[in-house]
Motif scaffolding. Structure first.
Motif, mmCIF file in Angstrom:
data_model
loop_
_atom_site.group_PDB
_atom_site.id
_atom_site.type_symbol
_atom_site.label_atom_id
_atom_site.label_comp_id
_atom_site.label_asym_id
_atom_site.label_seq_id
_atom_site.Cartn_x
_atom_site.Cartn_y
_atom_site.Cartn_z
ATOM 1 N N GLY A 18 0.869 -1.408 0.568
ATOM 2 C CA GLY A 18 0.361 -0.137 -0.235
ATOM 3 C C GLY A 18 0.748 1.389 -0.070
ATOM 4 O O GLY A 18 0.360 2.147 -0.702
ATOM 5 N N LEU A 19 1.631 0.966 0.241
ATOM 6 C CA LEU A 19 2.628 2.316 0.325
ATOM 7 C C LEU A 19 3.195 2.914 -0.526
ATOM 8 O O LEU A 19 3.513 3.626 -1.377
ATOM 9 C CB LEU A 19 4.498 1.707 2.069
ATOM 10 C CG LEU A 19 3.479 1.930 3.029
ATOM 11 C CD1 LEU A 19 5.002 2.049 4.260
ATOM 12 C CD2 LEU A 19 3.558 4.381 3.133
ATOM 13 N N MET A 20 3.604 1.405 -1.572
ATOM 14 C CA MET A 20 4.871 2.175 -3.094
ATOM 15 C C MET A 20 3.435 1.777 -3.999
ATOM 16 O O MET A 20 4.016 2.904 -4.491
ATOM 17 C CB MET A 20 5.069 0.409 -2.903
ATOM 18 C CG MET A 20 6.070 0.221 -2.187
ATOM 19 S SD MET A 20 7.253 -1.336 -2.585
ATOM 20 C CE MET A 20 6.475 -3.088 -2.444
ATOM 21 N N GLU A 21 1.995 1.572 -3.568
ATOM 22 C CA GLU A 21 1.621 2.220 -4.452
ATOM 23 C C GLU A 21 0.997 3.392 -4.101
ATOM 24 O O GLU A 21 0.766 4.237 -5.351
ATOM 25 C CB GLU A 21 0.152 1.312 -4.148
ATOM 26 C CG GLU A 21 -1.216 1.056 -5.284
ATOM 27 C CD GLU A 21 -1.018 0.080 -6.298
ATOM 28 O OE1 GLU A 21 0.402 0.093 -6.685
ATOM 29 O OE2 GLU A 21 -1.305 -0.112 -7.364
ATOM 30 N N LEU A 22 0.319 4.099 -3.024
ATOM 31 C CA LEU A 22 0.581 5.429 -2.810
ATOM 32 C C LEU A 22 1.595 5.995 -3.471
ATOM 33 O O LEU A 22 1.479 7.486 -3.651
ATOM 34 C CB LEU A 22 0.524 5.431 -1.537
ATOM 35 C CG LEU A 22 0.303 6.695 -0.958
ATOM 36 C CD1 LEU A 22 -1.198 7.642 -1.243
ATOM 37 C CD2 LEU A 22 0.113 6.980 0.839
ATOM 38 N N GLY A 23 2.737 5.622 -3.477
ATOM 39 C CA GLY A 23 3.729 6.702 -3.854
ATOM 40 C C GLY A 23 3.622 6.521 -5.912
ATOM 41 O O GLY A 23 3.877 7.783 -6.082
ATOM 42 N N ALA A 24 3.164 5.701 -5.927
ATOM 43 C CA ALA A 24 3.348 5.039 -7.536
ATOM 44 C C ALA A 24 2.008 6.146 -8.114
ATOM 45 O O ALA A 24 2.368 6.184 -8.971
ATOM 46 C CB ALA A 24 3.418 3.817 -7.688
ATOM 47 N N LEU A 25 1.347 5.948 -6.871
ATOM 48 C CA LEU A 25 -0.169 6.768 -7.962
ATOM 49 C C LEU A 25 -0.997 8.426 -7.228
ATOM 50 O O LEU A 25 -1.780 8.717 -8.197
ATOM 51 C CB LEU A 25 -1.420 5.667 -7.710
ATOM 52 C CG LEU A 25 -1.259 4.224 -8.001
ATOM 53 C CD1 LEU A 25 -2.517 3.160 -7.617
ATOM 54 C CD2 LEU A 25 -1.485 3.933 -9.944
ATOM 55 N N VAL A 26 -0.728 8.002 -5.602
ATOM 56 C CA VAL A 26 -0.915 9.398 -5.087
ATOM 57 C C VAL A 26 0.017 10.233 -5.374
ATOM 58 O O VAL A 26 0.035 11.584 -5.015
ATOM 59 C CB VAL A 26 -1.604 9.305 -4.425
ATOM 60 C CG1 VAL A 26 -1.723 10.372 -3.547
ATOM 61 C CG2 VAL A 26 -3.044 8.212 -4.444
ATOM 62 N N CYS A 27 0.897 9.384 -3.878
ATOM 63 C CA CYS A 27 2.241 10.992 -4.063
ATOM 64 C C CYS A 27 3.128 10.597 -4.688
ATOM 65 O O CYS A 27 4.696 10.191 -4.326
ATOM 66 C CB CYS A 27 2.956 9.843 -2.746
ATOM 67 S SG CYS A 27 3.975 11.667 -1.446
ATOM 68 N N ASN A 84 3.258 16.957 -9.334
ATOM 69 C CA ASN A 84 1.898 17.047 -9.337
ATOM 70 C C ASN A 84 1.134 15.502 -8.335
ATOM 71 O O ASN A 84 0.494 14.691 -8.941
ATOM 72 C CB ASN A 84 1.432 16.302 -10.607
ATOM 73 C CG ASN A 84 1.893 17.833 -11.303
ATOM 74 O OD1 ASN A 84 1.825 19.082 -11.012
ATOM 75 N ND2 ASN A 84 2.210 16.871 -12.797
ATOM 76 N N PRO A 85 1.205 15.504 -7.229
ATOM 77 C CA PRO A 85 1.047 14.724 -6.332
ATOM 78 C C PRO A 85 -0.589 14.752 -5.862
ATOM 79 O O PRO A 85 -0.586 16.433 -6.221
ATOM 80 C CB PRO A 85 1.437 14.802 -5.247
ATOM 81 C CG PRO A 85 2.444 16.399 -4.923
ATOM 82 C CD PRO A 85 3.187 16.784 -6.705
ATOM 83 N N HIS A 86 -1.081 14.216 -6.016
ATOM 84 C CA HIS A 86 -2.228 14.457 -5.714
ATOM 85 C C HIS A 86 -2.513 14.553 -4.083
ATOM 86 O O HIS A 86 -3.911 13.441 -3.692
ATOM 87 C CB HIS A 86 -3.640 13.243 -6.593
ATOM 88 C CG HIS A 86 -3.411 13.101 -7.416
ATOM 89 N ND1 HIS A 86 -2.478 12.091 -8.689
ATOM 90 C CD2 HIS A 86 -3.424 13.479 -8.532
ATOM 91 C CE1 HIS A 86 -1.848 11.831 -9.606
ATOM 92 N NE2 HIS A 86 -2.645 13.145 -9.848
ATOM 93 N N CYS A 87 -2.504 15.288 -3.241
ATOM 94 C CA CYS A 87 -2.411 15.210 -2.367
ATOM 95 C C CYS A 87 -4.351 15.121 -1.685
ATOM 96 O O CYS A 87 -4.859 14.965 -1.164
ATOM 97 C CB CYS A 87 -2.292 16.291 -1.707
ATOM 98 S SG CYS A 87 -0.243 16.202 -1.634
ATOM 99 N N LEU A 88 -5.109 16.020 -2.541
ATOM 100 C CA LEU A 88 -6.565 15.840 -1.909
ATOM 101 C C LEU A 88 -6.873 14.817 -2.128
ATOM 102 O O LEU A 88 -7.931 14.199 -1.319
ATOM 103 C CB LEU A 88 -7.052 16.936 -2.917
ATOM 104 C CG LEU A 88 -7.142 18.272 -3.148
ATOM 105 C CD1 LEU A 88 -7.666 18.524 -3.852
ATOM 106 C CD2 LEU A 88 -7.110 18.873 -1.443
ATOM 107 N N THR A 92 5.264 22.169 1.800
ATOM 108 C CA THR A 92 6.662 21.735 1.464
ATOM 109 C C THR A 92 6.611 20.503 0.365
ATOM 110 O O THR A 92 7.705 20.434 -0.071
ATOM 111 C CB THR A 92 8.189 20.883 2.162
ATOM 112 O OG1 THR A 92 7.729 20.444 3.592
ATOM 113 C CG2 THR A 92 8.010 23.302 3.215
ATOM 114 N N VAL A 93 5.724 20.011 0.173
ATOM 115 C CA VAL A 93 4.965 18.956 -0.046
ATOM 116 C C VAL A 93 6.395 18.805 -2.619
ATOM 117 O O VAL A 93 6.981 17.430 -2.077
ATOM 118 C CB VAL A 93 3.731 18.701 -1.228
ATOM 119 C CG1 VAL A 93 4.117 17.858 -2.331
ATOM 120 C CG2 VAL A 93 2.761 18.402 0.379
ATOM 121 N N ASP A 94 6.613 20.147 -2.654
ATOM 122 C CA ASP A 94 7.291 19.962 -3.942
ATOM 123 C C ASP A 94 8.455 19.949 -3.945
ATOM 124 O O ASP A 94 9.641 19.495 -4.413
ATOM 125 C CB ASP A 94 6.448 21.271 -4.960
ATOM 126 C CG ASP A 94 5.521 21.305 -5.338
ATOM 127 O OD1 ASP A 94 4.196 20.256 -5.614
ATOM 128 O OD2 ASP A 94 4.642 22.288 -5.459
#
Length: 369
Positions: free
Chosen positions: A191-200, A204-208, A223-225
């Motif tokens: 799940g952590l890796m998938e989060l990094g691959a798809l959202v984080c 252009n991370p999809h923080c919302l 400071t995300v960027d």
DNA sequence: AAGTCGGGGCT
DNA sequence: AGCCCAGACTT
């Protein structure tokens, strides 16, 4: 250790559950997620090292088809193993995997080790892969840290030091360990890796849409960027190289690269780098003399092939060529083996991608009369 | 701690 | 042209 009063420690059960829920709802349907067979998981993890998912999928299927278990891999000639790996890059992964399978057959009664420590001893299995096999195949509560996990935690913890530093890696590993819901490390780590691959994502991370956005210090501080902090990379260099397709009696000379170093064990067309002020044709004649002690005549140009490696880019000048004295016997200096092959035999050998593109041209043109 | 080791896809 | 990626190994 993470202090008990840190934000991460207080929020961890909530964060872990949010991630598990998100993964259950959004996990991609990937081939290696249909199994917990340790060998199949191992195959996927080796192939996925520094390699994107879409690239791996066809190789993963072909590999399991040809080498369905450790024994079949151990028994196979290295040439067959490299041929199946052809085009995937980082060929030492295939060599190490092959060697590891033979160690398992010869010294471990054919049984894949089931502990982190024992897995780590096998060639090609480092901290990440050992953690992946333990957590995904054996469901042990062991963390893993890959580029995705580094990015996710660099943001959640708003880390301002380069993630590659050993102190940063230690902090990330401890955070990942502390968040594992007991008995669910496989799903949590993926799940952590998938989060990094798809959202984080890097850009252009999809923080919302992120299940961790309520726990993310970088989001809170905007400071995300600028996370993760990465060390600067070296520039890529340009190289000029010549390669010759030497023909004699309808056959082509190919050589197998030495067993260590760049693209070890792959086949190639002889040649080498141009010296300063040297023409491609001159370089080719010189390289054949140096590497094989053969005098050649450089013939018609075949193509100029451009190929980008990670840290350099190559302009590969390719020529048909013939022997000045067909009776000369090649003497090997930069190769493990040479072979005179028919054009249709080239398909059966493992070549680097740049040479593969040359072969395409050879087959299209045919050997000149 | 830094360098080496591929390749393709994306920007 | 530069950046990135389910890292491991050597020096």
């Amino acid at each position: 250790m993470t202090a008990d009063n840190s934000p991460l420690a207080r929020l961890s059960p909530d964060l872990s559950q949010s991630l598990l829920d998100w993964f259950a709802a959004h996990a991609r349907d990937l081939p290696w997620r249909k199994t917990t067979n340790p060998y199949a998981i191992w195959v996927s993890e080796i192939m996925l090292q520094q390699t994107q998912v879409v690239m791996v999928i066809p190789y993963y299927h072909r590999w399991l088809d040809r080498f369905p278990n450790v024994g079949s891999l151990a028994m196979a000639p290295l040439d067959d193993v490299l041929k199946l790996w052809e085009g995937l890059g980082y060929y030492s992964r295939a060599r190490n995997f092959h060697k590891a399978s033979q160690i398992i057959v010869e010294e471990l009664q054919g049984k894949i080790p089931e502990t982190y420590k024992e897995l780590l001893k096998l060639p090609g299995i480092g901290a990440y892969t050992a953690g992946a096999i333990c957590s995904i195949a054996f469901n042990q509560d062991i963390p893993l840290v890959d580029a995705n996990v580094k990015r996710v935690f660099a943001r959640i913890l708003d880390m301002d030091k380069p993630v590659e530093q050993s102190a940063s890696l230690r902090e990330i590993r401890e955070a990942a360990q502390s968040l594992i819901p007991p008995g669910q490390a496989g799903a949590f780590n993926q799940g952590l890796m998938e989060l990094g691959a798809l959202v984080c994502t890097t850009k252009n991370p999809h923080c919302l849409e992120c299940p961790a956005n309520g726990h993310c210090l970088a989001k809170k501080r905007q400071t995300v960027d600028s996370r993760p902090v990465l060390a600067p990379r070296k520039k890529t260099r340009a190289l000029e190289v010549s390669a010759g397709v030497l023909v004699r009696d309808g056959r082509i000379l190919v050589q197998k690269r030495l067993p260590k170093g760049l693209m070890a064990g792959l086949w190639e067309f002889p040649g080498g780098k141009l010296d300063p002020e040297e023409s491609p044709e001159q370089a080719l004649v010189r390289e054949f003399a140096e590497e094989l002690e053969i005098d050649i005549v450089c013939g018609k140009k075949i193509a100029v092939i451009q190929h980008a490696y990670t840290r350099f880019r190559v302009r590969l000048h390719t020529f048909w060529s013939t022997m000045k004295n067909p009776g000369q016997k090649p003497v090997l200096h930069a190769a493990e083996e040479i072979r005179w092959v028919l054009p249709e035999e080239l398909d059966g050998l493992a070549f680097p991608s740049a040479d593969r593109r040359l072969i395409q041209k050879i087959v299209e043109e045919g050997i000149p009369a």
